[in-house]
Design an enzyme around this catalytic site. Sequence first.
Site, short mmCIF file in Angstrom:
data_model
loop_
_atom_site.label_atom_id
_atom_site.label_comp_id
_atom_site.label_asym_id
_atom_site.label_seq_id
_atom_site.Cartn_x
_atom_site.Cartn_y
_atom_site.Cartn_z
N GLY A 239 0.82 -1.22 0.00
CA GLY A 239 0.00 0.00 0.00
C GLY A 239 0.85 1.26 0.00
CG LEU A 335 -0.01 30.03 -8.94
CD1 LEU A 335 0.99 28.91 -9.17
CD2 LEU A 335 -1.41 29.46 -8.98
N GLY A 336 1.90 33.03 -5.61
CA GLY A 336 1.69 34.17 -4.72
C GLY A 336 0.25 34.18 -4.19
N GLY A 337 -0.36 35.36 -4.16
CA GLY A 337 -1.72 35.50 -3.62
C GLY A 337 -2.72 34.62 -4.35
CD GLU A 360 -2.21 2.91 2.58
OE1 GLU A 360 -1.31 2.18 2.16
OE2 GLU A 360 -3.25 3.17 1.96
CB THR A 362 3.38 8.84 10.82
OG1 THR A 362 4.25 8.03 11.62
CG2 THR A 362 1.98 8.84 11.42
#
Length: 376
Positions: A239, A335-337, A360, A362
Site C-alpha cells: 500500500g 502563484l503568490g496571492g 498508511e 506516518t
Amino acid sequence: MLTETQKQIRDVARQFAQKELAPGAAERDRAVVFPEAALKAMGRLGLMGIMIDEAHGGAGADYVAFAQAVTEIAAADGACSTVMQVHNGLVCMGIARYASTAQKERFLVPLARGEALGCFCLTEPEAGSDAAAIRTTARRRGNHFVLNGAKQFITSGSSSDTAIVFAVTDPAAGKKGLTAFIVPTTTPGYQVARIEHTMGQRSTDHCHIVFEDCEVPADHMLGEEGEGLRIALSNLEGGRIGVAAQSLGMARAAYEAALRYARERRTFGKPIIEHQAVAFRLADMATALDAAELMTWRAATLRDAGAPCLKEASMAKLFASEAAERICNDAIQTLGGYGYLEDFPVERIYRDVRVCTIYEGTSDIQRLVISRQIAG
Ligand SMILES: CC(C)(COP(=O)(O)OP(=O)(O)OC[C@H]1O[C@@H](n2cnc3c(N)ncnc32)[C@H](O)[C@@H]1OP(=O)(O)O)[C@@H](O)C(=O)NCCC(=O)NCCSC(=O)CCS(=O)O
C-alpha cells in the site's frame, strides 16, 4: 522502460483522469460529494482491480502499472486516488494474497470489477502507529465470530461494500493473537458512527466505524487465525507504494500549475520564470519529483519481482510524501496571492496531499521501518 501493458494502463488512467475527473474535482471538494459514478467508470476501465488476475475480474497487471495509474488519477483528483489505491492496494491485494478460493469467488470478483468497493479497518482510536495494540475483539460463538470495538480514519468506511477487519482473537497471544476477517458492510453491527470533517480529500469519507455484536461466519476469516498482524503489515508494504504514487501525482499537478503560471505571469518586465529565484524553485521541484518517481518505480519493480521491498517501499513513501508537501507549498509560493485562492487548483492539492505523510504509516513510522532494516 514501461511494458506495453503498463503504458496502456497509464494512458487509460491519464485520459480518464483528465477528461472525467479533473473538471469536477474542485466542485466535489467544495460540495463534499463522494465520486461514486467516477469510481464505477474506473471499474469498467479495469482500474479497480489492476493487479488482480483476469480470472477474478481484474486487469492482470502489476505494481508498476498500479503506481502509474494511481499517479494519473491523483494528478486529477487526490481524494479519488485515495479511494482507488486503498481499494486496489490494501483490499483487493489483501484478499488476492490470503483468501480461500471460495472467498475470492465471492468477494474478490465484484471488488476487482469495480462493482463493489472495499475498505481496510486496522486503525483504532488508540492504535494507529502501533498496529499490534488494537483492541477490537472477535470472540468465537459456534461457527461464527462476534466483533466488538471501534475503528478510526477508515477511508470509504460508509461507501464500501466489503471491509477487511483486524481484531483480537486471542488476547494472551500478543502479536500472534490478531486475526483478519472479511466483513460485508451490510452485516448487522457494522455501524458508521461518524464521517470526519477533514482538511483535504473532502470528497472521500474517512469514517469512525463501530462494531457492535457484529457476527460473521467463521469462514470469513482471512488467512489463518493469529496471522492478522502479518497480513496487515505485508499489505501495508504494498500500500505504501500506492501512497508514494499518489503523492507523486498530486505534486506533479501542483508543479505543472506553477510552471504554467511562471511562464505566463510577468513582473518587472518579464515572465517570472526568468527571475532566478522562481526558476531555481521550479528546478528544485522538478528534481524532487524525478527522485520520488524513481524511488516509487524501484519499489514497485521489486514488489513485482517478488523481492523484499519493505525498506524501499517505506523510503518511497517517506520521500515522495514529504517532497510532495514541499512541492505543493512551493507551487503556492510561485502563484503568490493567487495560489491562496480557491480559483486555482494548488490550494486544494496542498490540502489533499497533506495526509500522505500520515496515513498508511506516518513519516516517523517509515523512518522506524527503514532504520530497523538498515540496522540488520
Ligand atoms: C511500527 C510497526 C512497524 C511495528 O511493528 P511490530 O514491531 O509490532 O511488528 P513486527 O514484530 O515487526 O511484525 C509482526 C509480524 O508481521 C511480520 N511482518 C512485518 N512486516 C511484514 C511485511 N512487510 N511482510 C510480511 N510480514 C511482515 C513480522 O515478520 C512479524 O511476523 P512473525 O512474528 O515474524 O511471524 C508497525 O506497527 C507499523 O507498521 N505500524 C504502522 C501501522 C500503519 O501503517 N497504520 C496505518 C493503517 S492503514 C491507514 O492508515 C489507511 C487505511 S485507509 O486509508 O482507510
